[in-house]
Design a protein around this motif. Structure first.
Motif, PDB file in Angstrom:
ATOM      1  N   GLN A   7     115.237  45.211  -2.350  1.00  0.00           N
ATOM      2  CA  GLN A   7     115.705  46.192  -1.371  1.00  0.00           C
ATOM      3  C   GLN A   7     114.581  47.207  -1.112  1.00  0.00           C
ATOM      4  O   GLN A   7     114.716  48.392  -1.431  1.00  0.00           O
ATOM      5  CB  GLN A   7     116.962  46.901  -1.894  1.00  0.00           C
ATOM      6  N   PRO A   8     113.466  46.730  -0.521  1.00  0.00           N
ATOM      7  CA  PRO A   8     112.314  47.616  -0.330  1.00  0.00           C
ATOM      8  C   PRO A   8     112.559  48.784   0.619  1.00  0.00           C
ATOM      9  O   PRO A   8     111.996  49.862   0.435  1.00  0.00           O
ATOM     10  CB  PRO A   8     111.235  46.680   0.228  1.00  0.00           C
ATOM     11  N   GLU A   9     113.408  48.576   1.638  1.00  0.00           N
ATOM     12  CA  GLU A   9     113.662  49.667   2.586  1.00  0.00           C
ATOM     13  C   GLU A   9     114.401  50.826   1.911  1.00  0.00           C
ATOM     14  O   GLU A   9     114.138  51.996   2.188  1.00  0.00           O
ATOM     15  CB  GLU A   9     114.453  49.153   3.803  1.00  0.00           C
ATOM     16  N   LYS A  10     115.331  50.484   1.007  1.00  0.00           N
ATOM     17  CA  LYS A  10     116.040  51.535   0.254  1.00  0.00           C
ATOM     18  C   LYS A  10     115.066  52.247  -0.691  1.00  0.00           C
ATOM     19  O   LYS A  10     115.162  53.451  -0.907  1.00  0.00           O
ATOM     20  CB  LYS A  10     117.206  50.937  -0.527  1.00  0.00           C
ATOM     21  N   ALA A  11     114.119  51.452  -1.254  1.00  0.00           N
ATOM     22  CA  ALA A  11     113.096  52.032  -2.128  1.00  0.00           C
ATOM     23  C   ALA A  11     112.233  53.015  -1.330  1.00  0.00           C
ATOM     24  O   ALA A  11     111.886  54.100  -1.809  1.00  0.00           O
ATOM     25  CB  ALA A  11     112.233  50.929  -2.736  1.00  0.00           C
ATOM     26  N   HIS A  12     111.925  52.620  -0.081  1.00  0.00           N
ATOM     27  CA  HIS A  12     111.119  53.460   0.817  1.00  0.00           C
ATOM     28  C   HIS A  12     111.860  54.771   1.124  1.00  0.00           C
ATOM     29  O   HIS A  12     111.268  55.858   1.114  1.00  0.00           O
ATOM     30  CB  HIS A  12     110.829  52.685   2.102  1.00  0.00           C
ATOM     31  N   SER A  13     113.176  54.666   1.388  1.00  0.00           N
ATOM     32  CA  SER A  13     113.991  55.865   1.673  1.00  0.00           C
ATOM     33  C   SER A  13     114.013  56.795   0.472  1.00  0.00           C
ATOM     34  O   SER A  13     113.908  58.025   0.618  1.00  0.00           O
ATOM     35  CB  SER A  13     115.424  55.452   2.023  1.00  0.00           C
ATOM     36  N   LEU A  14     114.149  56.211  -0.714  1.00  0.00           N
ATOM     37  CA  LEU A  14     114.186  57.011  -1.936  1.00  0.00           C
ATOM     38  C   LEU A  14     112.840  57.706  -2.182  1.00  0.00           C
ATOM     39  O   LEU A  14     112.792  58.869  -2.609  1.00  0.00           O
ATOM     40  CB  LEU A  14     114.533  56.110  -3.131  1.00  0.00           C
ATOM     41  N   PHE A  15     111.766  56.991  -1.869  1.00  0.00           N
ATOM     42  CA  PHE A  15     110.409  57.541  -2.014  1.00  0.00           C
ATOM     43  C   PHE A  15     110.261  58.805  -1.155  1.00  0.00           C
ATOM     44  O   PHE A  15     109.777  59.838  -1.611  1.00  0.00           O
ATOM     45  CB  PHE A  15     109.386  56.470  -1.599  1.00  0.00           C
ATOM     46  N   HIS A  16     110.724  58.723   0.099  1.00  0.00           N
ATOM     47  CA  HIS A  16     110.624  59.880   0.997  1.00  0.00           C
ATOM     48  C   HIS A  16     111.621  60.987   0.633  1.00  0.00           C
ATOM     49  O   HIS A  16     111.351  62.165   0.877  1.00  0.00           O
ATOM     50  CB  HIS A  16     110.786  59.437   2.450  1.00  0.00           C
ATOM     51  N   MET A  17     112.726  60.595   0.017  1.00  0.00           N
ATOM     52  CA  MET A  17     113.685  61.578  -0.470  1.00  0.00           C
ATOM     53  C   MET A  17     113.042  62.416  -1.581  1.00  0.00           C
ATOM     54  O   MET A  17     113.261  63.631  -1.676  1.00  0.00           O
ATOM     55  CB  MET A  17     114.942  60.864  -1.005  1.00  0.00           C
TER      56      MET A  17
END
Length: 342
Positions: A7-17
């Motif tokens: 789930q890389p897109e969710k990982a990306h969202s969490l990174f920006h969070m």
């Protein structure tokens, strides 16, 4: 965790969070996100992140960043990209570590790129701070043994042992598997005796390898003894174990013994898969037990397991060899409709 779950897109969202919440983003955080994209095969974003890291003084890539990306590339056979990454590492002044080399050796071995595997091993040996370990040995043994190069496997084993690397249970499983698949049963027995002498406890993998080896040569007495022994050791059989038994009984024409395996399954909590049922279809087909073979489809339905192309092709082959052309044609039509859907 999100990366491992693809789930890389969710990982990306969490990174920006993290950034929005005021958390300090470091090399470890970038590497985790890069790994998430690499695991999912989204290499354009993974390489883009690598460049971003190189241009961010506080988050520069390290040997773990490169090793993770190299591993992701190797898993999909992107060998050219791997060479580019190794060159990039060198230009950044980052030396590969033992994990990097082991990853390369294992991947080259599995791909049967032996020249590159040996070249990598030589490079590793030249690095004073980067010593081979048991993982290095096991990767090299698996590569040579898996391709039937038993002589090279044995020389390799001797060299690693003489350099002070002790084998582990995985080492012996690799040796057993290699000897078993090439018919070297005396050497396989010698490894088994060595393991018992020096108290290496057999694992499920060990039992599966040995049961399969004896089953393939039709030694049902030894196969059944080992099956009972693993149960007495409180090691639960899995689908691989049961496939080996079914295959052995099918080759020996022992339909009643396969019935015994099915009764064992009913009284156990083993989760069956399509591979097991395909093995069962093949065994019944070899023996000409066509009613039982067709009954496997009903069994699969009850267990919530869908037949695949291998299931139907195995049935077609069995019906054709048995001179049952109308039945073969009927299954061919089912297979044709399945291929249209896929």
């Amino acid at each position: 965790m999100l990366g491992k779950c693809k789930q890389p897109e969710k990982a990306h969202s969490l990174f920006h969070m993290m950034i929005d919440e005021g958390c300090a983003v470091n090399t470890e955080a970038y590497t985790a996100l890069l790994s998430a994209y690499g695991r999912s095969g989204i290499f354009d974003k993974a390489f883009s992140l690598l460049e971003e890291m190189k241009n961010t003084p506080s988050c520069r890539p390290d040997v773990f960043t490169y090793s993770i990306l190299i591993k992701s590339c190797l898993q999909v056979y992107k060998f050219d990209e791997v060479q580019a990454l190794l060159t990039d590492m060198a230009s950044e002044g980052i030396k590969p570590n033992t994990i990097t080399y082991n990853t390369l050796i294992d991947a080259y071995g599995k791909a049967k790129r032996f020249a590159e595997m040996e070249s990598t091993l030589v490079q590793m040996l030249r690095q004073r701070e980067c010593k081979p370990d048991v993982w290095t040995m096991n990767s090299a043994l698996r590569a040579f043994g898996g391709s039937g190069q038993i002589g090279l496997m044995e020389k390799c084993y001797e060299k690693f042992q003489s350099s002070g690397i002790d084998p582990n249970i995985k080492t012996f499983n690799i040796l057993l598997d290699s000897y078993g698949k090439t018919g070297n049963y005396e050497k396989m027995s010698a490894v088994m005796e060595y393991m018992q002498k020096y108290h290496f406890k057999w694992t499920l993998v060990t039992y599966n390898i040995i049961i399969d080896a004896f089953g393939r040569v039709g030694d049902l007495k030894q196969t059944e003894f080992l099956f009972r022994l693993m149960q007495s050791e409180r090691i639960k059989p899995n689908c691989i174990t049961l496939c080996s038994l079914v295959r052995a009984y099918g080759q020996a024409g022992k339909a009643e013994k396969i019935g015994g395996v099915l009764r064992f399954i009913e009284n156990s909590d083993v989760t069956l898969d399509t591979v097991f049922f395909n093995c069962l279809v093949d065994a019944y087909g070899i023996m000409g037990c066509f009613t039982e073979m067709k009954g496997v489809l009903e069994m699969m339905e009850r267990k919530g397991c869908k037949p695949d192309k291998v299931t139907y092709r195995t049935m077609i082959k069995a019906y054709s060899l048995g001179g049952m052309s109308s039945h073969a044609k009927e299954i061919q039509n089912v297979l044709a409709s399945l291929e249209k859907i896929s």
